[in-house]
Design an enzyme around this catalytic site. Structure first.
Site, PDB file in Angstrom:
ATOM      1  N   GLU A  21       0.827  -1.216   0.000  1.00 42.73           N
ATOM      2  CA  GLU A  21       0.000   0.000   0.000  1.00 42.73           C
ATOM      3  C   GLU A  21       0.864   1.270   0.000  1.00 42.73           C
ATOM      4  O   GLU A  21       2.061   1.219   0.280  1.00 42.73           O
ATOM      5  CB  GLU A  21      -0.922   0.008   1.217  1.00 42.73           C
ATOM      6  CG  GLU A  21      -0.179  -0.030   2.540  1.00 42.73           C
ATOM      7  CD  GLU A  21      -0.947   0.615   3.691  1.00 42.73           C
ATOM      8  OE1 GLU A  21      -1.463   1.734   3.519  1.00 42.73           O
ATOM      9  OE2 GLU A  21      -0.995  -0.002   4.771  1.00 42.73           O
ATOM     10  N   LYS A  82      -5.370  10.640   1.238  1.00 43.30           N
ATOM     11  CA  LYS A  82      -5.519   9.255   1.724  1.00 43.30           C
ATOM     12  C   LYS A  82      -6.871   8.738   1.256  1.00 43.30           C
ATOM     13  O   LYS A  82      -7.897   9.323   1.585  1.00 43.30           O
ATOM     14  CB  LYS A  82      -5.433   9.281   3.254  1.00 43.30           C
ATOM     15  CG  LYS A  82      -5.751   7.988   3.949  1.00 43.30           C
ATOM     16  CD  LYS A  82      -5.756   8.180   5.467  1.00 43.30           C
ATOM     17  CE  LYS A  82      -6.485   7.044   6.145  1.00 43.30           C
ATOM     18  NZ  LYS A  82      -6.728   7.300   7.561  1.00 43.30           N
ATOM     19  N   VAL A 102      -5.409   0.296   3.141  1.00 45.08           N
ATOM     20  CA  VAL A 102      -5.560  -1.157   2.989  1.00 45.08           C
ATOM     21  C   VAL A 102      -6.792  -1.466   2.128  1.00 45.08           C
ATOM     22  O   VAL A 102      -6.721  -2.261   1.184  1.00 45.08           O
ATOM     23  CB  VAL A 102      -5.654  -1.842   4.374  1.00 45.08           C
ATOM     24  CG1 VAL A 102      -6.109  -3.290   4.245  1.00 45.08           C
ATOM     25  CG2 VAL A 102      -4.306  -1.765   5.089  1.00 45.08           C
ATOM     26  N   ASP A 134     -16.617   5.119  14.570  1.00 49.19           N
ATOM     27  CA  ASP A 134     -15.416   5.115  13.736  1.00 49.19           C
ATOM     28  C   ASP A 134     -14.911   3.677  13.574  1.00 49.19           C
ATOM     29  O   ASP A 134     -14.240   3.127  14.450  1.00 49.19           O
ATOM     30  CB  ASP A 134     -14.328   6.006  14.349  1.00 49.19           C
ATOM     31  CG  ASP A 134     -13.141   6.180  13.405  1.00 49.19           C
ATOM     32  OD1 ASP A 134     -13.090   5.486  12.374  1.00 49.19           O
ATOM     33  OD2 ASP A 134     -12.259   7.003  13.709  1.00 49.19           O
ATOM     34  N   SER A 136     -12.972   1.408  10.644  1.00 46.31           N
ATOM     35  CA  SER A 136     -12.274   1.528   9.355  1.00 46.31           C
ATOM     36  C   SER A 136     -12.968   0.732   8.250  1.00 46.31           C
ATOM     37  O   SER A 136     -13.415  -0.403   8.465  1.00 46.31           O
ATOM     38  CB  SER A 136     -10.839   1.024   9.511  1.00 46.31           C
ATOM     39  OG  SER A 136     -10.190   1.044   8.256  1.00 46.31           O
ATOM     40  N   ALA A 137     -13.005   1.335   7.073  1.00 40.85           N
ATOM     41  CA  ALA A 137     -13.557   0.646   5.898  1.00 40.85           C
ATOM     42  C   ALA A 137     -12.690  -0.561   5.509  1.00 40.85           C
ATOM     43  O   ALA A 137     -13.115  -1.404   4.713  1.00 40.85           O
ATOM     44  CB  ALA A 137     -13.681   1.616   4.729  1.00 40.85           C
ATOM     45  N   ASP A 138     -11.485  -0.645   6.083  1.00 41.40           N
ATOM     46  CA  ASP A 138     -10.630  -1.824   5.828  1.00 41.40           C
ATOM     47  C   ASP A 138     -11.366  -3.116   6.201  1.00 41.40           C
ATOM     48  O   ASP A 138     -11.196  -4.155   5.558  1.00 41.40           O
ATOM     49  CB  ASP A 138      -9.345  -1.768   6.674  1.00 41.40           C
ATOM     50  CG  ASP A 138      -8.387  -0.674   6.241  1.00 41.40           C
ATOM     51  OD1 ASP A 138      -8.639  -0.025   5.209  1.00 41.40           O
ATOM     52  OD2 ASP A 138      -7.391  -0.456   6.962  1.00 41.40           O
ATOM     53  N   LYS A 155      -3.113  -2.230  16.045  1.00 41.48           N
ATOM     54  CA  LYS A 155      -2.550  -1.429  17.121  1.00 41.48           C
ATOM     55  C   LYS A 155      -3.524  -1.231  18.255  1.00 41.48           C
ATOM     56  O   LYS A 155      -4.729  -1.184  18.039  1.00 41.48           O
ATOM     57  CB  LYS A 155      -2.259  -0.050  16.571  1.00 41.48           C
ATOM     58  CG  LYS A 155      -0.839   0.130  16.242  1.00 41.48           C
ATOM     59  CD  LYS A 155      -0.628   1.518  15.751  1.00 41.48           C
ATOM     60  CE  LYS A 155      -0.255   1.447  14.318  1.00 41.48           C
ATOM     61  NZ  LYS A 155      -1.301   1.013  13.471  1.00 41.48           N
TER      62      LYS A 155
HETATM   63  N1  PSU Z   1      -1.976   1.186  10.497  1.00 39.15           N
HETATM   64  C1  PSU Z   1      -0.644   1.387  10.536  1.00 39.15           C
HETATM   65  N2  PSU Z   1      -0.052   2.153   9.600  1.00 39.15           N
HETATM   66  C2  PSU Z   1      -0.781   2.733   8.610  1.00 39.15           C
HETATM   67  C3  PSU Z   1      -2.188   2.498   8.569  1.00 39.15           C
HETATM   68  C4  PSU Z   1      -2.735   1.719   9.535  1.00 39.15           C
HETATM   69  O1  PSU Z   1       0.017   0.875  11.407  1.00 39.15           O
HETATM   70  O2  PSU Z   1      -0.193   3.438   7.787  1.00 39.15           O
HETATM   71  C5  PSU Z   1      -3.002   3.073   7.450  1.00 39.15           C
HETATM   72  C6  PSU Z   1      -3.380   1.966   6.462  1.00 39.15           C
HETATM   73  O3  PSU Z   1      -3.303   2.489   5.151  1.00 39.15           O
HETATM   74  C7  PSU Z   1      -4.812   1.678   6.821  1.00 39.15           C
HETATM   75  C8  PSU Z   1      -5.293   3.026   7.228  1.00 39.15           C
HETATM   76  O4  PSU Z   1      -5.580   1.141   5.780  1.00 39.15           O
HETATM   77  O5  PSU Z   1      -4.223   3.591   7.949  1.00 39.15           O
HETATM   78  C9  PSU Z   1      -6.545   2.981   8.056  1.00 39.15           C
HETATM   79  O6  PSU Z   1      -7.080   4.251   8.173  1.00 39.15           O
HETATM   80  P1  PSU Z   1      -8.533   4.444   8.794  1.00 39.15           P
HETATM   81  O7  PSU Z   1      -8.366   4.065  10.238  1.00 39.15           O
HETATM   82  O8  PSU Z   1      -8.810   5.908   8.610  1.00 39.15           O
HETATM   83  O9  PSU Z   1      -9.445   3.570   8.038  1.00 39.15           O
HETATM   84 MN    MN Z   2     -12.026   5.882  10.518  1.00 45.43          MN
END
Ligand code: PSU
Ligand code: MN
Length: 300
Positions: A21, A82, A102, A134, A136-138, A155
């Protein structure tokens, strides 16, 4: 979509390709370590005998297999957006530069026919999500795109038990590479169990193959613990996370700014130690991910 020649050739010949990514480059680590790490990850994958394909969006075009110059540009350039699933049609139409999370990387990898993807950590259910929603869409993407994601767990900036519940609901297998415990990114212990332990890259390849053959849509999460010598002390990292979360709430940071803010603040609070751990765990995932891609290429 632009697939570079090396990647296109490997895909055509059915050889192992590993997707990477670009949000980890533009929003996950500071320059120049972000670029050095991205290039070292690619080297590690090549040394294992697979072909790396770093994915990002340049002038509205999805690029599968960025050049070292493009990776450098992603590490330096200001204003790279992003992007997750919802953003893709917009950045394509507006011809923007965009770093894929992701979720977005999985979508593009899937379209390109790449089935193994290596990263550091995935997004998840954030702490306080019962209030903020909140998530993540992941996590939804893991239920949709046929890509195996190798990461070091999630994490502790996230709510790990809720993240596991969500993945269970979405039907995503959460596996541990040579461990039965969900790794917690900077640290190999979370106290939580994964669904199954996987003991080798070969076994993992069999699981991917069975998922495909049985037309079970969606991805698989393979969690791989950080090597113990690079772990952070739990007290140190937990204290930094607590402080970073408080700071985030005080500043009223929300939405997609949360994860980049937390990562950056934790690096500052640990005097750069968390960044070193982050780099080591990504390299370790690159090794495991390319082994899995190689084994899968043999049997698929
Ligand atoms: N976790 C990490 N490093 C990162 C990310 C997550 O340790 O760089 C990034 C990844 O690209 C992940 C994104 O898909 O953050 C998730 O963001 P959000 O929580 O806004 O969905
Ligand atoms: Mn989010």
């Amino acid at each position: 979509m632009r697939i570079n020649n090396e990647v296109a050739k490997a895909l055509k010949e059915g050889r192992a390709v590993v997707a990477l990514e670009s949000t980890i480059i533009s929003h996950g680590m500071p320059y120049p370590k972000n670029v050095q790490t991205a290039l070292e990850v690619e080297r590690t994958i090549r040394e294992t005998g697979a072909v790396p394909a770093t994915i990002g969006i340049i002038d509205g075009e999805a690029v599968v297999g960025m050049t070292p110059e493009e990776i450098e540009e992603f590490g330096k350039r200001k204003g790279i957006i992003k992007v997750s699933r919802r953003d893709l049609p917009v950045v394509y139409a507006k011809k923007l530069w965009a770093a894929t999370t992701v979720a977005a990387t999985m979508i593009i990898a899937n379209q390109a026919g790449i089935e193994v993807f290596v990263t550091g950590g995935i997004g998840g259910v954030h702490r306080g999500a019962t209030e903020t929603m909140d998530i993540s869409a992941d996590l939804q993407e893991l239920a949709k795109s046929n890509v195996t994601v190798v990461c070091a767990g999630a994490k502790a900036i996230l709510d790990l038990p809720l993240t596991l519940e969500y993945l269970e609901t979405m039907g995503v297998p959460v596996l541990g590479f040579k461990t039965s415990e969900l790794p917690a990114f900077y640290n190999s212990h979370s106290g939580l169990k994964v669904d199954y332990q996987v003991d080798s890259a070969k076994e993992m390849a069999e699981i991917i193959k069975n998922k495909r053959e049985n037309k079970l849509q969606g991805g698989i999460l393979l969690t791989n613990p950080i090597p113990t010598e690079y772990e952070m002390k739990k007290e140190v990292i937990d204290a930094a996370i607590e402080k970073a979360l408080k700071e985030m709430n005080k500043l009223g940071i929300k939405g997609k700014e949360c994860t980049p803010f937390l990562l950056k603040t934790i690096v500052e609070l640990t005097g750069g130690d968390s960044l070193e751990s982050n780099i080591k765990l990504v390299l370790n995932n690159a090794k495991v991910g390319s082994e899995v891609a190689k084994e899968y290429a043999k049997i698929k």
